[in-house]
Design a protein around this motif. Structure first.
Motif, PDB file in Angstrom:
ATOM      1  N   THR A   1       0.851  -1.194   0.000  1.00 51.92           N
ATOM      2  CA  THR A   1       0.000   0.000   0.000  1.00 51.92           C
ATOM      3  C   THR A   1       0.884   1.241   0.000  1.00 51.92           C
ATOM      4  O   THR A   1       2.081   1.175   0.325  1.00 51.92           O
ATOM      5  CB  THR A   1      -0.896   0.065   1.259  1.00 51.92           C
TER       6      THR A   1
ATOM      7  N   GLU B   1      -1.378  -8.497  -0.668  1.00 49.81           N
ATOM      8  CA  GLU B   1      -2.639  -7.844  -0.311  1.00 49.81           C
ATOM      9  C   GLU B   1      -3.464  -7.555  -1.542  1.00 49.81           C
ATOM     10  O   GLU B   1      -3.244  -8.163  -2.593  1.00 49.81           O
ATOM     11  CB  GLU B   1      -2.330  -6.572   0.462  1.00 49.81           C
TER      12      GLU B   1
ATOM     13  N   ARG C   1      -4.275  -8.948   7.530  1.00 50.38           N
ATOM     14  CA  ARG C   1      -4.345  -8.188   6.284  1.00 50.38           C
ATOM     15  C   ARG C   1      -3.761  -8.930   5.093  1.00 50.38           C
ATOM     16  O   ARG C   1      -4.000  -8.555   3.955  1.00 50.38           O
ATOM     17  CB  ARG C   1      -3.641  -6.827   6.456  1.00 50.38           C
ATOM     18  N   TYR C   2      -2.968  -9.963   5.335  1.00 51.33           N
ATOM     19  CA  TYR C   2      -2.318 -10.685   4.241  1.00 51.33           C
ATOM     20  C   TYR C   2      -3.009 -12.007   3.955  1.00 51.33           C
ATOM     21  O   TYR C   2      -3.472 -12.685   4.865  1.00 51.33           O
ATOM     22  CB  TYR C   2      -0.852 -10.983   4.588  1.00 51.33           C
TER      23      TYR C   2
END
Lengths: 319, 319
Positions: free
Chosen positions: B117, B144, B238-239
């Motif tokens: 990100t 991600e 998140r992964y």
């Protein structure tokens, strides 16, 4: 710049403006076409009267029209009405184009099929699509999971294998001249651009929603079904839509079943917010490329800058 | 070819081989480095003995090492052991690099931070990362949701805004010369390539799993948590990881809670399949670019062809 797409469509920039539902009316489409790209009216869910008005607004410019294929299947009579307006191209997305391809081809109108997988691309080629749009998950609005970067060359290879004359455009995340240059390197003949034109003076977007989006980064978008659930739109399960996160999306994403139970109240709230531009509730259909855009501009200026930047990138590539 | 990355790392091809867990040992890393790229040992979850063996295998070639940051945080002593091997670069992914950056910088080893990100990129720049790897969701293995196409230029713009000397590599979906050329157009100084080197003679991949992957298209991969659940790996939420779909993944994807209940039996089954190459159960950590690969090859040949193709793309761009 010379690409096969430019020659095939009689345009000067290898850029098709995405037929964004609600945002892409005749003003945007005609501005893009006048600037050398191919402007498209977002025919979306098939409101024939609205589509007719937008063709009237675009009068004098050569513009195309996009339709949502699964929705067209519910009201197939619409196709004849759109073809009667002599569109520069017909752009079908999200569903099987086979039932509609013959009428479009018979009318001598270029058939553009937007696809999200290699499997879809094969189906579109079987239908005789003139242009395949490989749409990656970065794109704003509806789409699927595959990313632009590997999808484009994989479909380019498929077109080469089949030895057809079909052309290829890349869509999803293409926002500036770097994106156009990169798409050409990946094997595309041109690009389809949504979000960058969504952030134009001619797009039909509430100014407050647009202002919020201009402050966002690409990290701030999400693919979700929330907006379709609240609107009661019966999208096939494989598709969802990329939008800017806001409190409304954060509240309901992952709780779509609960949202269905409160759909009446929430639908009215959402519809009102779209009108008033309440950014905590209203939806901005923006792609990940929104992080590359900091201000709105006239569509013609956007296209001119994009072309100049792309040419600079490409000229620098050899060195 | 001349890019800032080539100069900074003393290599001849702007290509870093991804430090793929389990697949990227000393044989692959040294083959890539000998061919002019930067080879990396996949230090992964931090098995110090295995990492040491792989450095021994690579002896004589200048190779780097990659570590999973959140795992390194559980066994921070490992960093010193890796730095003692004088790696050509240290590649950190998946977690906050801040606690480890000073030791790496003090050792004079280039710090490569892989991010998913814009927010992560800012954090990595704050740590003094020498090279930022913008990894898109197309990539095989962990990652991600953001796609490569818009993430790369957005981080390029951030680096330019901060006016730092940090370099940028693109990762995710980059498989051939077109991908390298496109990444350079997007503003990258080079690329990180995983799947294409995973499908090399030197990678540590079961031949049956590799054969199955060579027949797959990019449509056949999926991002999932199933493999981490069955292995009992405690990845931050998140992964998730991109793998090839197979009956095992199809059965458990979306049913991860049920899988946890049967983890003992299923873990043994999965581990055995990894050994025997049972393609219905074993996991192929392949990215969407797998659809662009039809056969394995020596890593050096892969790199040579990729460079020649990229140069042809770039030379053709100006015309």
């Amino acid at each position: 710049m010379k690409t096969r797409l430019i020659k095939a469509l009689g345009i000067t920039c290898p850029v098709i403006q995405a037929p964004m539902a609600f945002a892409a009316g005749g003003a945007l489409a005609s501005a893009v076409s006048r600037a050398g790209g191919l402007g498209m009216i977002g025919g979306a869910y098939g409101d024939a009267a609205w589509i007719g008005q937008q063709f009237d607004i675009a009068a004098g410019a050569r513009v195309g029209c996009g339709l949502i294929t699964w929705k067209l299947a519910e009201r197939p009579h619409l196709l004849g009405r759109v073809l009667a307006r002599n569109p520069a191209a017909l752009f079908l997305s999200f569903g099987n184009p086979a039932p509609f391809a013959p009428a479009i081809k018979d009318a001598g109108v270029p058939l553009i099929c937007q696809v999200q997988t290699l499997r879809d691309a094969r189906q579109a080629l079987d239908c005789g699509a003139d242009i395949i749009v490989a749409q990656g998950a970065e794109a704003g609005g509806h789409g699927e999971a595959r990313g632009t970067f590997a999808l484009v060359p994989e479909i380019a290879d498929e077109i080469a294998r089949q030895n057809t004359s079909a052309l290829l455009c890349a869509a999803g995340g293409i926002t500036d001249g770097r994106g156009l240059a990169a798409a050409l390197m990946l094997g595309a003949d041109g690009v389809v651009i949504g979000t960058r034109f969504w952030a134009s003076h001619e797009a039909l977007v509430h100014p407050r929603v647009l202002k919020r989006a201009m402050a966002a980064t690409g990290d701030d978008t999400i693919r979700t079904r929330v907006v379709d659930v609240v609107r009661g739109y019966d999208w096939p399960g494989r598709y969802n839509g990329r939008v800017l996160r806001n409190p409304f999306i954060q509240k309901w994403h992952g709780s779509e079943d609960a949202l269905k139970l409160e759909a009446g109240v929430e639908a009215a709230k959402w519809a009102a917010a779209q009108e008033t531009g309440d950014i905590d509730v209203a939806t901005a259909f923006a792609g990940e490329g929104v992080g590359l855009i900091s201000s709105a501009a006239p569509a013609g200026d956007i296209l001119a800058k994009l072309m100049a930047d792309a040419q600079r990138c490409l000229a620098g590539a050899a060195a």
